[in-house]
Enzyme design. Structure first.
Site, mmCIF file in Angstrom:
data_model
loop_
_atom_site.group_PDB
_atom_site.id
_atom_site.type_symbol
_atom_site.label_atom_id
_atom_site.label_comp_id
_atom_site.label_asym_id
_atom_site.label_seq_id
_atom_site.Cartn_x
_atom_site.Cartn_y
_atom_site.Cartn_z
ATOM 1 N N ASN A 236 17.157 19.801 28.634
ATOM 2 C CA ASN A 236 18.533 19.467 28.571
ATOM 3 C C ASN A 236 19.078 18.342 27.921
ATOM 4 O OD1 ASN A 236 21.254 20.712 29.031
ATOM 5 N ND2 ASN A 236 21.288 18.583 30.216
ATOM 6 N N HIS B 86 19.790 18.201 17.001
ATOM 7 C CA HIS B 86 19.344 19.118 17.278
ATOM 8 C C HIS B 86 19.581 20.602 17.047
ATOM 9 C CE1 HIS B 86 19.820 22.396 20.459
ATOM 10 N NE2 HIS B 86 18.410 22.057 20.710
ATOM 11 N N HIS C 158 11.490 9.622 13.138
ATOM 12 C CA HIS C 158 11.998 8.306 14.071
ATOM 13 C C HIS C 158 10.773 7.053 13.728
ATOM 14 C CE1 HIS C 158 14.312 11.048 16.397
ATOM 15 N NE2 HIS C 158 14.964 9.927 16.867
#
Length: 227
Positions: A87, A97, A132
């Site tokens: 979550n 996302h 990243h």
């Protein structure tokens, strides 16, 4: 507010990181010094994480949302209340996302005819880890894949270990403790490598010279293994 966050991040680095990672004398690498350095880095690490969240996901995206009259401002959700890392990944950065879900996960399932859901999830994590790490490598000027390993290995493990079935508030504490420790490790290792690159500059521009670490036990030269 964005400039305020940048100034505060600079203040944190100068006051809490530089005095620890720019020692006057070189120190040999040891487990004790590494553990102490990680614990020194936990507080500035989590503060930098929250500053990055507020500066980019709240201020920066809302700034351009206002300029471009973009109505959907759901850039993040209540990730701080997450009891599972699954979550947390969905609510931390909704923009990224949703993009990865639509153009990475679902396309992978479509190509594999929905046979490899786990592989599709792993591919999304790998893509996110590479992006990243690429951003950090370009910013720092050296390749030190701490972020990549945290995303591609620990991120995947936590995603399966702490899934949506974990609903107890205890797991929210576990999530925050993991974030604290993970940020401490990142700030510690990247700071060590930053000063190691300064004290032990490259002798040539070969590929292996660029990817060889200068700090920690993986350093190849005796004068490079310091904090």
């Amino acid at each position: 507010m964005i400039f305020g966050c940048l100034f505060y991040a600079y203040f944190i680095l100068v006051r809490l990181c530089v005095p620890v990672f720019r020692p006057e004398t070189k120190q040999p690498f040891s487990k004790r010094t590494m553990v102490l350095a990680v614990f020194h880095s936990i507080l500035p690490g989590i503060m930098l994480l929250l500053l990055c969240f507020f500066a980019f996901l709240h201020c920066w995206l809302n700034l351009f949302g206002e300029l471009l009259r973009f109505a959907d401002r759901m850039f993040y959700k209540d990730w701080w209340n997450s009891t599972s890392f699954a979550n947390y990944y969905r609510t931390w950065n909704v923009v990224v996302h949703d993009w990865l879900y639509q153009y990475g996960y679902r396309d992978f399932l479509w190509l594999s005819k929905r046979k490899f859901r786990t592989a599709a999830m792993l591919s999304v994590f790998i893509v996110s880890a590479v992006v990243h790490e690429y951003a950090l490598a370009m910013g720092f000027g050296f390749f030190y894949p701490v972020m990549f390993f945290l995303f591609a290995i620990f991120g995947v493990v936590f995603n399966f270990a702490m899934n949506d079935k974990r609903e107890s508030p205890v797991f929210n504490v576990v999530m925050w403790a993991s974030l604290f420790l993970g940020q401490g490790v990142q700030v510690c290792l990247y700071s060590q490598e930053w000063y190691a690159q300064i004290h032990c500059p490259r002798t040539e521009n070969s590929f292996w010279e660029m990817v060889t670490p200068r700090s920690g036990p993986a350093a190849t030269r005796d004068d490079a293994a310091f904090l």
